[in-house]
Design an enzyme around this catalytic site. Sequence first.
Site, PDB file in Angstrom:
ATOM      1  N   ASP A 132       7.332  -0.327  -0.897  1.00  0.00           N
ATOM      2  CA  ASP A 132       8.533  -0.743  -1.216  1.00  0.00           C
ATOM      3  C   ASP A 132       9.768  -0.400  -0.393  1.00  0.00           C
ATOM      4  O   ASP A 132      10.873  -0.807  -0.862  1.00  0.00           O
ATOM      5  CB  ASP A 132       8.658  -0.804  -2.793  1.00  0.00           C
ATOM      6  CG  ASP A 132       7.708  -1.567  -3.356  1.00  0.00           C
ATOM      7  OD1 ASP A 132       7.432  -2.863  -3.084  1.00  0.00           O
ATOM      8  OD2 ASP A 132       6.768  -1.183  -4.412  1.00  0.00           O
ATOM      9  N   ASP A 187       3.215  -9.699  -1.798  1.00  0.00           N
ATOM     10  CA  ASP A 187       4.618  -9.412  -1.926  1.00  0.00           C
ATOM     11  C   ASP A 187       5.165  -8.458  -0.689  1.00  0.00           C
ATOM     12  O   ASP A 187       6.201  -8.506  -0.262  1.00  0.00           O
ATOM     13  CB  ASP A 187       4.868  -8.375  -3.279  1.00  0.00           C
ATOM     14  CG  ASP A 187       4.253  -8.447  -4.232  1.00  0.00           C
ATOM     15  OD1 ASP A 187       3.224  -9.333  -4.134  1.00  0.00           O
ATOM     16  OD2 ASP A 187       4.564  -8.269  -5.334  1.00  0.00           O
TER      17      ASP A 187
HETATM   18  N1  GLY Z   1       6.823  -6.839  -6.087  1.00  0.00           N
HETATM   19  C1  GLY Z   1       6.371  -6.627  -7.551  1.00  0.00           C
HETATM   20  C2  GLY Z   1       6.496  -7.730  -8.383  1.00  0.00           C
HETATM   21  O1  GLY Z   1       7.066  -8.830  -7.844  1.00  0.00           O
HETATM   22  O2  GLY Z   1       6.616  -7.588  -9.509  1.00  0.00           O
END
Ligand code: GLY
Length: 402
Positions: A132, A187
């Site tokens: 992230d 993601d």
């Molecule tokens: N990237 C984590 C979410 O979308 O909850």
Amino acid sequence: MKVSIYLTNFGCFMKSDLLNNSIKILVINFLIIIISCSSPSEPQPQDIEIAKALAIKKLLLSSFDVPENQYPIFTNSTKKWVLTTSTSWTSGFYPGCLWYGYKLSGNAQLKNMAEQFTQGLFEEQYTTSHHDVGFMIFNSYGLGYKITGNESYKNVILQAAKSLSTRFNENVGCIQSWNGEFQVIIDNMMNLELLFWASKNGGDSTYYKMAVSHANKTIQNHIREDGSSFHVVHYDPETGDVMRKRTAQGYSDNSTWARGQAWGIYGFTMCYRETGNIEYLNTAVKMADYYISHLPEDSIPYWDFNLPENYERDFKDASAATIALSGLIELNSYVNSSTYENVINNTFNSLINYYIITESSKSGIIDHCAYHANDPNPDYWDSATIWGDYYFLEALDRINAD
Ligand code: GLY
């Protein structure tokens, strides 16, 4: 407002008593039937301006709710922000919102706040413990750099790309999202923008190859034939073989989590912009077509596209809608589709008329997002989220640029 007008020529035969039941009178009527509103109307410029003004006001008001070095993530039952530290995956979105607020308004206070909360993420450029770092640094320092050209931000972004690149595994051809087993989530497509940017701005040229490899593997293993997506793929880090496909935040392993689908639409559109590779454009279109064909009437998806009928936790995820909206605005600039245009218009109208938070006492801009609808804690089911706000502001900015 798009209004379709159909000219219809009616021919009908009637029996007339007055003419001794023997004459058929041909009556030809030319009727003009106006069927209005066959497609969603464009959001009115004044509605966009009102939404922008409201968003700016909410961002200014957030200065009373968000102390220095803390970062909003989602609202709880009191309708106020729950705060986290700079280490949360979401920490880049608040400074990002402030940067967009500044860009949309020129407000100096928002610029000061954006600088302050961006600076608060300085140490996160060294994050190597999860993927992230892309979300955290590119939406704060990255956006700040794009808007202001502040040279001191550049090295932070380059270091963040270096940190992210340490999670690339040659055998798998992907960046590892989570620890423990080698897991990649859909993601993660969003973090590739940091690598593309760095490779073009003085960073290592191998970052570009890593991003391309990751995107290619994602097409192979996350995207199903019908354009839907798996959330999580487990790989063997030695052989690169796929071990398992599953969900973490969706309804079931074989369902399609709406926000994951939105990350994919946005991510592959961005990959097409950065590489010109038509396969990425085709994947973005395939994912967008699946997303659109599973939308309810207001174009704001339920949190998973495969919920059983009458399922109890039938929450909307407006954050998936804002991510997809921003992605679709860019995608439509490449494919120019009236279907996409209609969905963009309908999504905007729904968000502006029904999902925007008008009360000053409540935190956030866009309500009814599902952070984690499977979680036992109801605070995670239906609330404002900082990323929902971020992509809504980005969509306002992108529609502005049209
Ligand atoms: N990237 C984590 C979410 O979308 O909850």
